[in-house]
Scaffold this motif. Structure first.
Motif, short mmCIF file in Angstrom:
data_model
loop_
_atom_site.label_atom_id
_atom_site.label_comp_id
_atom_site.label_asym_id
_atom_site.label_seq_id
_atom_site.Cartn_x
_atom_site.Cartn_y
_atom_site.Cartn_z
N ILE A 138 -2.01 -16.48 30.82
CA ILE A 138 -0.91 -17.08 31.23
C ILE A 138 0.10 -17.22 30.14
N VAL A 139 1.12 -16.92 30.06
CA VAL A 139 1.99 -16.60 28.97
C VAL A 139 3.60 -17.71 29.00
N ASP A 140 3.73 -18.11 27.93
CA ASP A 140 4.88 -18.81 27.89
C ASP A 140 5.94 -17.88 27.33
N LEU A 173 0.07 -25.73 36.72
CA LEU A 173 -0.72 -24.90 35.78
C LEU A 173 -2.22 -25.27 35.69
N TRP A 201 -4.64 -18.39 27.53
CA TRP A 201 -3.15 -19.04 27.48
C TRP A 201 -2.44 -18.38 26.08
N ALA A 202 -1.44 -17.91 26.29
CA ALA A 202 -0.49 -17.31 25.19
C ALA A 202 0.60 -17.82 25.11
N VAL A 203 0.90 -18.48 23.80
CA VAL A 203 2.29 -19.12 23.74
C VAL A 203 3.42 -18.13 23.65
N THR A 263 9.19 -22.40 28.34
CA THR A 263 9.02 -23.86 28.32
C THR A 263 10.47 -24.28 27.52
N VAL A 312 -9.66 -17.63 32.27
CA VAL A 312 -7.98 -18.01 31.82
C VAL A 312 -7.74 -17.93 30.45
#
Lengths: 252, 473, 200
Positions: free
Chosen positions: B297-299, B79, B95-97, B303, B93
């Motif tokens: 970019i999504v979690d 990543l 990032w989305a939790v 995870t 870029v």
């Protein structure tokens, strides 16, 4: 060769003729067959419902009954697969021996006894139902999804039966919808799947549907009877053993 | 109102009906169920024809599976590598939790750019995050541009299949919807005519759009680029026409190298529809002159799934939907019966991770036949995970208590051979003596199936009878 | 950026023990070199494309001239065919390209197994062009034919330019009852000229 006959609970209770045929077949091929009298169930109904932890009693009982034989053979791919994948016991060595030496009947006949000929006669048109757990779990036959050479242990055995004309449904290995407790908790889908299998078999104008798993056959039989169909279900052991006086009379 | 209409309404109003009940409603229209089953089986058949042309198919699946296993074991590093290269390429870029963060990021970009016309190509991630309803509440209308997605959007329904979003509908339904929304001729059910109408309608949307959202099929760590696959060309029409392009991806879309695309693109379309490749496989690396390009970019639980050893390899999924098409349950219950963005067998192992309570029914919507596992191009052991989810759900208390009581009773009887024999004997006696006790409406087996005949003797009885002399000795 | 750290930390914490990557795919000779052309043509035709084989550019030039004579908006981006269209620029917007009837674009390589042709951004002039045109003509040298996608990626540098695309056939959809309809959003037809021996 000492063979322990494992008769799944519902076969013991509802389809004794399947177990009788299995016993007689094995004896015909020279096996010393014992039937441990304290056996009950492999525990699959609980495990497939999410309660594998409730199957401990079944596991212990299973090990207690089947210790000391060279092989364990059963006329049910599904139950055999369950034992192979999930049997647990404090005595790990015993459990491992059982998991590695339990066989579904047709694979035992082909792989261990290496049967090449059979004295059986069954002059009927028969449709083969391929049961999922035997096929995809125990590798009894090739699978339509995979790019691999074709083979089938049940078909190989049926080809040795005199007079038998074997047919296959259009979708050769689609599930019949039994699925253990699925058959009641997802009743609508279960029955629809079974009806669709039957339609494909009936298109081949068969007299019997056979297979290596009584559970699938019981489900299909229930639907066939309800619709008043002339088609009957019969376990593969009964066909392979059909030179002897069959116990069909008692069932009908 | 038919059961099917009721089913649609339940789906639309997000009142989750458990799979079994929704499936029963679906099957209520048997003719339509047969059509749905046959149509999807045909897609499975086309897949079979395609994969059988490649003698190396099984090795390809193994290769893909190993690449994905490797990637997941090194996910944080890939990543970061991807981010670094994307930034160098001039791509922004984000990032989305979770779903909310994802939606907020997109809303923020829309506001910052003063945009009010947004087009979106197919992205199951944005469905999972419920982006459209979120943006609609904020006064932003998103036009879905995939034909199937546009159809279900007009009807205010979720997609029922991740590759064929409107597969639950007949052409008459589409015709009626287009008549209402696009003014097409009433009763003209010709797919050619209807597709042409959508083409004209959406061309205008593309030309006018200011911001385009797309999904991502593969993101390549070593180059910082991403690949989007479509047959219609709608992702490209959107992305190349708009001033702002936002691509949304789950963290599991990463692959290490460009050469790995060779493996995955060979598998994807063949598994999905039986095509040798999708019509367009577009490789985005840098924004065009004057354009903004963003990657989110999504979690959103991924995870967490990565941390479940039994379930982590579900993250290998490339969303081909081969498991949908082969699943005998999916084909006979329809995508809406799974009440989640991703339906079918893969949905049944992904969704309990998102919400165990709401999705506790899904792992039970399977016979565990294993066909899903066999068609999966990245070798996810789907049916094994269905079994394992059942154990987790029972353990965590998300299985109907009455079922548990029944199972406990059954386990007790089966653990005690004497009790088992007594119960069996009694049961068979009751079935013969008082069949009405079993053959009634309360018995779900009996509803559409006869009970097996109850023999007088169990096998054990027969065996003892036969061997009474020898056994006594 | 708190989201970034949260995600990366969670991935770090929850990932399994390191698993080696498999060795690069070793290509078996699934399509013999002498069969590449036929395989490409057969495959592309099966997915709705058309292929014309020719020895040089003459038939393509003739096709371009014939199209230009119709007076419609014909876009040529291939210098070898004559003057390129001045109306098509990198920054041409959707509105100005929407009327394009036919576009002539050169491809870098062709893939036999799936009928795909790779096109770099520099060959497109404008990224939107092959999608927004009503009909697409791709010109690719027969020499560039490779058997599979593995071979294609070995030859390509996908990050060399900002954008690149494999195009395999015309735009299509089967979203209405699985009935195949050609011409969803992109080009309604694809014609590939496979030029023997000549480098583009």
């Amino acid at each position: 060769m000492k063979v322990g006959l494992f008769v799944p609970c519902y076969i013991d209770q509802f389809y004794p003729s399947v177990a009788i045929a299995t016993l007689q077949l094995l004896e015909k091929f020279g096996c010393e067959v014992v039937f441990p009298l304290g056996q009950t169930c492999c525990g699959q109904p609980m495990a497939n419902s999410g309660f594998a932890n409730l199957a401990t009693g079944c596991d212990n009982n299973f090990v207690k009954n089947f210790v000391g034989v060279d092989f364990i053979v059963s006329p049910s791919g599904s139950c055999v697969l369950h034992v192979k994948e999930h049997l647990k016991h404090p005595d790990k060595e015993k459990a491992q021996f059982i998991r590695e030496h339990i066989y579904e009947l047709t694979e035992f006949l082909i792989d261990v006894l290496q049967v090449e000929t059979l004295p059986a006669t069954f002059p009927h048109k028969v449709g083969l139902h391929v049961s999922c757990h035997g096929q995809r779990g125990l590798n009894l036959s090739s699978m339509s999804e995979l790019v691999a050479p074709e083979f089938s242990k049940p078909e190989k055995l049926l080809s040795m039966v005199a007079g038998l004309e074997l047919t296959k449904p259009k979708r050769v290995d689609e599930c019949c919808g039994f699925g253990g407790t699925f058959c009641v908790f997802e009743e609508a889908v279960s029955v629809k799947m079974g009806k669709d299998r039957i339609i494909e078999h009936e298109a081949n104008e068969i007299e019997y549907i056979t297979g290596a798993d009584t559970s699938c056959l019981m489900h299909l039989e229930g639907i066939l009877k309800r619709k008043g169909s002339m088609v009957q279900t019969i376990h593969i052991a009964e066909i392979l053993n059909s030179d002897l006086v069959p116990f069909k009379a008692e069932r009908s | 109102m038919s059961d099917l209409d009721q089913n649609h309404i339940n789906t639309m109003t997000k009142k989750a009906v458990a799979h079994a009940a929704a499936a029963e409603a679906f099957i209520g229209d048997e003719e339509r169920t047969d059509w749905h089953d046959e149509t999807l089986w045909f897609v499975r058949h086309k897949r079979d024809l395609a994969v059988n042309q490649l003698p190396e198919w099984e090795q390809l699946r193994e290769q893909a599976s190993r690449i994905k296993d490797h990637t997941l074991s090194n996910l944080d590093k890939y990543l970061m590598e991807f981010e670094k290269n994307a930034l160098t390429n001039g791509v922004q870029v984000h990032w989305a939790v979770d779903a909310q963060a994802h939606n907020d990021i997109i809303l923020d970009l829309i506001k910052k750019n003063g945009v009010d016309r947004v087009v979106k190509s197919k992205s199951m991630l944005t469905e999972e995050c419920h982006l459209n309803p979120f943006l609609l509440k904020q006064g932003v209308e998103v036009v879905d541009t995939d034909l199937g997605e546009r159809i279900v959007q007009f009807r205010d329904e979720p997609p029922s299949h991740i590759v064929l979003p409107a597969i639950h509908l007949k052409k008459q339904d589409v015709s009626e919807t287009f008549h209402q929304h696009l003014g097409t001729e009433k009763g003209n059910n010709d797919p050619q005519y209807l597709t042409e109408a959508a083409r004209q309608h959406l061309r205008n949307k593309f030309v006018e759009s200011q911001l385009a959202i797309t999904g991502v099929n593969f993101a390549v760590a070593e180059t910082g680029g991403f690949v989007v696959c479509t047959n219609e060309g709608n992702a490209d029409m959107g992305a190349h026409a708009a001033a702002v392009h936002i691509a949304c991806m789950g963290i599991e879309k990463i692959i290490p190298k460009a050469e790995h695309l060779g493996v995955f693109l060979r598998l994807l379309a063949r598994s999905a529809t039986g095509q040798p490749v999708t019509t367009y496989s577009s490789h985005f690396h840098r924004p065009r002159a004057g354009q903004q390009m963003h990657i989110v970019i999504v979690d959103n639980g991924r995870t967490r799934q990565l941390g479940r050893p039994d379930f982590r390899n579900s993250l290998k999924c490339i969303r081909c939907a081969a498991c949908f098409n082969t699943c005998p349950v999916y084909r006979r219950s329809g995508g809406h019966s799974y009440h989640t963005a991703v339906a079918g067998p893969i949905g049944a192992i992904l969704n309990p991770n998102l919400d165990m309570k709401a999705n506790a029914d899904l792992p039970f919507a399977s016979t565990l036949c294993g066909s899903c596992t066999n068609v999966c191009p990245v070798k996810i052991d789907i049916h094994q995970q269905l079994w394992k989810w059942r154990q987790v759900l029972a353990e965590e208390g998300f299985v109907d208590p009455s079922k548990k009581i029944g199972m406990k009773g059954m386990a007790f009887v089966l653990a005690h051979p004497d009790l088992y024999r007594f119960a069996g004997k009694m049961g068979r006696w009751v079935m013969r003596a008082v069949p009405g006790l079993v053959n009634n409406k309360l018995n779900l087996w009996f509803k559409q199936r006869d009970m097996p005949a109850a023999p007088k003797q169990s096998f054990r009885d027969w065996y003892l009878d036969k061997n009474k002399h020898s056994l006594k000795k | 950026m708190p989201g970034r750290e949260t995600i990366l930390n969670a991935a770090r914490k929850n990932k399994p023990a390191f698993i080696e990557a498999p060795p690069a795919w070793a290509e078996g000779a699934s399509i013999a070199p002498e069969q590449l052309t036929q395989k490409f043509i057969k495959t592309l035709e099966s997915i709705g494309g058309k292929v014309i084989q020719c020895n040089d550019y003459d038939p393509i030039r003739a096709k371009l001239q014939e199209q230009l004579a119709t007076g419609r908006f014909i876009a040529n981006t291939i210098q070898g065919l004559g003057a390129t269209s001045t109306e098509v620029q990198t920054n041409s917007n959707a509105q100005s390209l929407e009327p394009v009837e036919m576009a002539f674009i050169a491809g870098t390589l062709a893939v036999a197994e799936n009928g795909a042709v790779w096109v770099y951004e520099s060959q497109l002039l404008n990224r939107l062009l092959p999608f927004i045109c009503q009909h697409l003509v791709l010109v690719v040298s027969r020499e560039t034919l490779v058997s599979t996608m593995h071979a294609a990626y070995r030859k390509l540098d996908i990050a060399a330019e900002g954008y690149g695309v494999f195009i395999a056939g015309p735009s299509k959809t089967a979203d209405i009852e699985q009935s195949l309809v050609i011409g969803a959003h992109g080009a309604r037809s694809l014609l590939v000229y496979l030029v023997g021996g000549t480098e583009i």
